[in-house]
Design a protein around this motif. Sequence first.
Motif, PDB file in Angstrom:
ATOM      1  N   PRO A   4      33.637  22.281  42.203  1.00 20.12           N
ATOM      2  CA  PRO A   4      33.182  23.625  41.819  1.00 20.12           C
ATOM      3  C   PRO A   4      34.365  24.594  41.725  1.00 20.12           C
ATOM      4  CG  PRO A   4      32.673  23.221  44.118  1.00 20.12           C
ATOM      5  CD  PRO A   4      33.274  21.956  43.567  1.00 20.12           C
ATOM      6  N   THR A   5      34.824  24.824  40.512  1.00 20.17           N
ATOM      7  CA  THR A   5      36.028  25.631  40.342  1.00 20.17           C
ATOM      8  C   THR A   5      35.835  27.082  40.756  1.00 20.17           C
ATOM      9  OG1 THR A   5      35.551  26.067  37.999  1.00 20.17           O
ATOM     10  CG2 THR A   5      36.892  24.130  38.515  1.00 20.17           C
ATOM     11  N   ALA A   6      34.615  27.570  40.709  1.00 17.85           N
ATOM     12  CA  ALA A   6      34.370  28.939  41.183  1.00 17.85           C
ATOM     13  C   ALA A   6      34.735  29.048  42.663  1.00 17.85           C
ATOM     14  CB  ALA A   6      32.917  29.340  40.945  1.00 17.85           C
ATOM     15  N   ALA A   7      34.332  28.063  43.435  1.00 21.14           N
ATOM     16  CA  ALA A   7      34.646  28.067  44.867  1.00 21.14           C
ATOM     17  C   ALA A   7      36.138  27.842  45.113  1.00 21.14           C
ATOM     18  CB  ALA A   7      33.828  26.993  45.582  1.00 21.14           C
ATOM     19  N   THR A  59      42.918  34.341  33.645  1.00 20.45           N
ATOM     20  CA  THR A  59      42.039  35.128  34.514  1.00 20.45           C
ATOM     21  C   THR A  59      42.432  34.954  35.976  1.00 20.45           C
ATOM     22  OG1 THR A  59      40.212  34.946  32.942  1.00 20.45           O
ATOM     23  CG2 THR A  59      39.638  35.495  35.219  1.00 20.45           C
ATOM     24  N   TYR A  60      42.688  33.722  36.368  1.00 23.57           N
ATOM     25  CA  TYR A  60      43.069  33.424  37.751  1.00 23.57           C
ATOM     26  C   TYR A  60      44.386  34.106  38.121  1.00 23.57           C
ATOM     27  CZ  TYR A  60      44.181  30.476  41.829  1.00 23.57           C
ATOM     28  OH  TYR A  60      44.495  30.017  43.087  1.00 23.57           O
ATOM     29  N   LEU A  61      45.386  33.947  37.268  1.00 28.05           N
ATOM     30  CA  LEU A  61      46.672  34.578  37.535  1.00 28.05           C
ATOM     31  C   LEU A  61      46.584  36.098  37.440  1.00 28.05           C
ATOM     32  CD1 LEU A  61      49.048  32.127  35.644  1.00 28.05           C
ATOM     33  CD2 LEU A  61      48.636  32.289  38.113  1.00 28.05           C
ATOM     34  N   GLY A  62      45.802  36.579  36.487  1.00 25.99           N
ATOM     35  CA  GLY A  62      45.614  38.027  36.340  1.00 25.99           C
ATOM     36  C   GLY A  62      44.928  38.633  37.551  1.00 25.99           C
ATOM     37  N   ALA A  63      44.007  37.888  38.138  1.00 26.78           N
ATOM     38  CA  ALA A  63      43.326  38.373  39.342  1.00 26.78           C
ATOM     39  C   ALA A  63      44.320  38.537  40.487  1.00 26.78           C
ATOM     40  CB  ALA A  63      42.215  37.411  39.741  1.00 26.78           C
ATOM     41  N   PHE A  64      45.202  37.560  40.625  1.00 23.04           N
ATOM     42  CA  PHE A  64      46.233  37.649  41.664  1.00 23.04           C
ATOM     43  C   PHE A  64      47.109  38.880  41.448  1.00 23.04           C
ATOM     44  CE2 PHE A  64      50.706  36.665  42.698  1.00 23.04           C
ATOM     45  CZ  PHE A  64      50.610  36.703  44.070  1.00 23.04           C
ATOM     46  N   VAL A  65      47.559  39.073  40.231  1.00 20.18           N
ATOM     47  CA  VAL A  65      48.418  40.219  39.907  1.00 20.18           C
ATOM     48  C   VAL A  65      47.658  41.534  40.113  1.00 20.18           C
ATOM     49  CG1 VAL A  65      49.660  41.373  38.038  1.00 20.18           C
ATOM     50  CG2 VAL A  65      49.891  38.904  38.357  1.00 20.18           C
ATOM     51  N   ALA A  66      46.422  41.594  39.645  1.00 17.85           N
ATOM     52  CA  ALA A  66      45.629  42.827  39.733  1.00 17.85           C
ATOM     53  C   ALA A  66      45.273  43.194  41.169  1.00 17.85           C
ATOM     54  CB  ALA A  66      44.350  42.685  38.913  1.00 17.85           C
ATOM     55  N   SER A  67      45.216  42.209  42.048  1.00 18.94           N
ATOM     56  CA  SER A  67      44.830  42.497  43.433  1.00 18.94           C
ATOM     57  C   SER A  67      45.843  43.403  44.136  1.00 18.94           C
ATOM     58  CB  SER A  67      44.658  41.198  44.224  1.00 18.94           C
ATOM     59  OG  SER A  67      45.894  40.556  44.438  1.00 18.94           O
ATOM     60  N   HIS A  68      47.092  43.339  43.724  1.00 15.41           N
ATOM     61  CA  HIS A  68      48.124  44.130  44.394  1.00 15.41           C
ATOM     62  C   HIS A  68      47.972  45.636  44.148  1.00 15.41           C
ATOM     63  CE1 HIS A  68      49.694  40.073  44.685  1.00 15.41           C
ATOM     64  NE2 HIS A  68      50.359  40.496  45.742  1.00 15.41           N
ATOM     65  N   PRO A  69      47.926  46.105  42.917  1.00 16.58           N
ATOM     66  CA  PRO A  69      47.717  47.543  42.727  1.00 16.58           C
ATOM     67  C   PRO A  69      46.313  47.992  43.151  1.00 16.58           C
ATOM     68  CG  PRO A  69      47.847  46.452  40.597  1.00 16.58           C
ATOM     69  CD  PRO A  69      48.194  45.434  41.645  1.00 16.58           C
ATOM     70  N   LEU A  70      45.344  47.103  43.001  1.00 20.01           N
ATOM     71  CA  LEU A  70      43.992  47.444  43.429  1.00 20.01           C
ATOM     72  C   LEU A  70      43.931  47.653  44.941  1.00 20.01           C
ATOM     73  CD1 LEU A  70      41.081  47.856  42.482  1.00 20.01           C
ATOM     74  CD2 LEU A  70      40.733  45.388  42.757  1.00 20.01           C
ATOM     75  N   ALA A  71      44.709  46.872  45.691  1.00 18.79           N
ATOM     76  CA  ALA A  71      44.738  47.009  47.153  1.00 18.79           C
ATOM     77  C   ALA A  71      45.231  48.386  47.576  1.00 18.79           C
ATOM     78  CB  ALA A  71      45.612  45.927  47.772  1.00 18.79           C
ATOM     79  N   THR A  87      36.830  36.324  39.518  1.00 15.74           N
ATOM     80  CA  THR A  87      37.373  35.034  39.096  1.00 15.74           C
ATOM     81  C   THR A  87      36.338  33.931  39.248  1.00 15.74           C
ATOM     82  OG1 THR A  87      39.562  35.766  39.767  1.00 15.74           O
ATOM     83  CG2 THR A  87      39.279  33.415  39.438  1.00 15.74           C
ATOM     84  N   ALA A  88      35.608  33.926  40.354  1.00 17.48           N
ATOM     85  CA  ALA A  88      34.565  32.919  40.562  1.00 17.48           C
ATOM     86  C   ALA A  88      33.461  33.050  39.517  1.00 17.48           C
ATOM     87  CB  ALA A  88      33.982  33.054  41.966  1.00 17.48           C
ATOM     88  N   ALA A  89      33.056  34.268  39.210  1.00 18.33           N
ATOM     89  CA  ALA A  89      31.990  34.468  38.222  1.00 18.33           C
ATOM     90  C   ALA A  89      32.420  33.985  36.839  1.00 18.33           C
ATOM     91  CB  ALA A  89      31.596  35.945  38.168  1.00 18.33           C
ATOM     92  N   VAL A  90      33.646  34.306  36.455  1.00 13.30           N
ATOM     93  CA  VAL A  90      34.145  33.879  35.144  1.00 13.30           C
ATOM     94  C   VAL A  90      34.273  32.356  35.106  1.00 13.30           C
ATOM     95  CG1 VAL A  90      36.141  33.962  33.595  1.00 13.30           C
ATOM     96  CG2 VAL A  90      35.292  36.063  34.646  1.00 13.30           C
ATOM     97  N   SER A  91      34.785  31.778  36.167  1.00  7.24           N
ATOM     98  CA  SER A  91      34.941  30.326  36.228  1.00  7.24           C
ATOM     99  C   SER A  91      33.581  29.627  36.162  1.00  7.24           C
ATOM    100  CB  SER A  91      35.666  29.941  37.516  1.00  7.24           C
ATOM    101  OG  SER A  91      35.879  28.561  37.551  1.00  7.24           O
ATOM    102  N   TYR A  92      32.618  30.143  36.885  1.00  4.06           N
ATOM    103  CA  TYR A  92      31.287  29.572  36.850  1.00  4.06           C
ATOM    104  C   TYR A  92      30.690  29.646  35.450  1.00  4.06           C
ATOM    105  CZ  TYR A  92      26.388  28.665  37.530  1.00  4.06           C
ATOM    106  OH  TYR A  92      25.130  28.143  37.412  1.00  4.06           O
ATOM    107  N   ALA A  93      30.774  30.834  34.863  1.00  8.49           N
ATOM    108  CA  ALA A  93      30.169  31.036  33.541  1.00  8.49           C
ATOM    109  C   ALA A  93      30.833  30.180  32.462  1.00  8.49           C
ATOM    110  CB  ALA A  93      30.250  32.512  33.161  1.00  8.49           C
ATOM    111  N   ALA A  94      32.146  30.040  32.541  1.00 10.08           N
ATOM    112  CA  ALA A  94      32.871  29.333  31.468  1.00 10.08           C
ATOM    113  C   ALA A  94      32.968  27.817  31.679  1.00 10.08           C
ATOM    114  CB  ALA A  94      34.268  29.918  31.325  1.00 10.08           C
ATOM    115  N   ALA A  95      32.912  27.361  32.937  1.00  5.36           N
ATOM    116  CA  ALA A  95      33.153  25.936  33.162  1.00  5.36           C
ATOM    117  C   ALA A  95      32.139  25.264  34.097  1.00  5.36           C
ATOM    118  CB  ALA A  95      34.561  25.746  33.737  1.00  5.36           C
ATOM    119  N   ASP A  96      31.784  25.875  35.191  1.00  3.44           N
ATOM    120  CA  ASP A  96      30.986  25.180  36.198  1.00  3.44           C
ATOM    121  C   ASP A  96      29.525  24.968  35.803  1.00  3.44           C
ATOM    122  OD1 ASP A  96      33.214  25.041  37.763  1.00  3.44           O
ATOM    123  OD2 ASP A  96      32.569  26.549  39.200  1.00  3.44           O
TER     124      ASP A  96
END
Length: 99
Positions: A4-7, A59-71, A87-96
């Motif tokens: 389960p890639t979302a997890a 999306t995965y890498l962008g989430a990591f990058v975005a978490s820093h200014p968002l924090a 990231t989990a929602a996008v992964s679930y919708a697109a692949a899982d």
Amino acid sequence: MRVPTAAVTAGSLIAGWQVARRTGVRPLGGAILAAGGLIAGREWSRRTGPVTTGALVATYLGAFVASHPLAKRIGPWPSVLAVAAVTAAVSYAAADRRP
């Protein structure tokens, strides 16, 4: 067995951040992030085409990058949980959810 890639993506974002935070060794957290990305990326390439796989990796890498200014705006825990959820929602919708 389908992974389960979302997890995997959500878990590695959260675990990577916690390991880096608690140990003070940022590369160790990065290693967890990379391992999660490799596992998820392998599954995405098995289940989807190259365009979708590339979008999910971005999306995965962008989430990591975005978490820093968002924090800085909402705090570290809410930031990591928010990007992990997206990231989990996008992964679930697109692949899982595909059979």
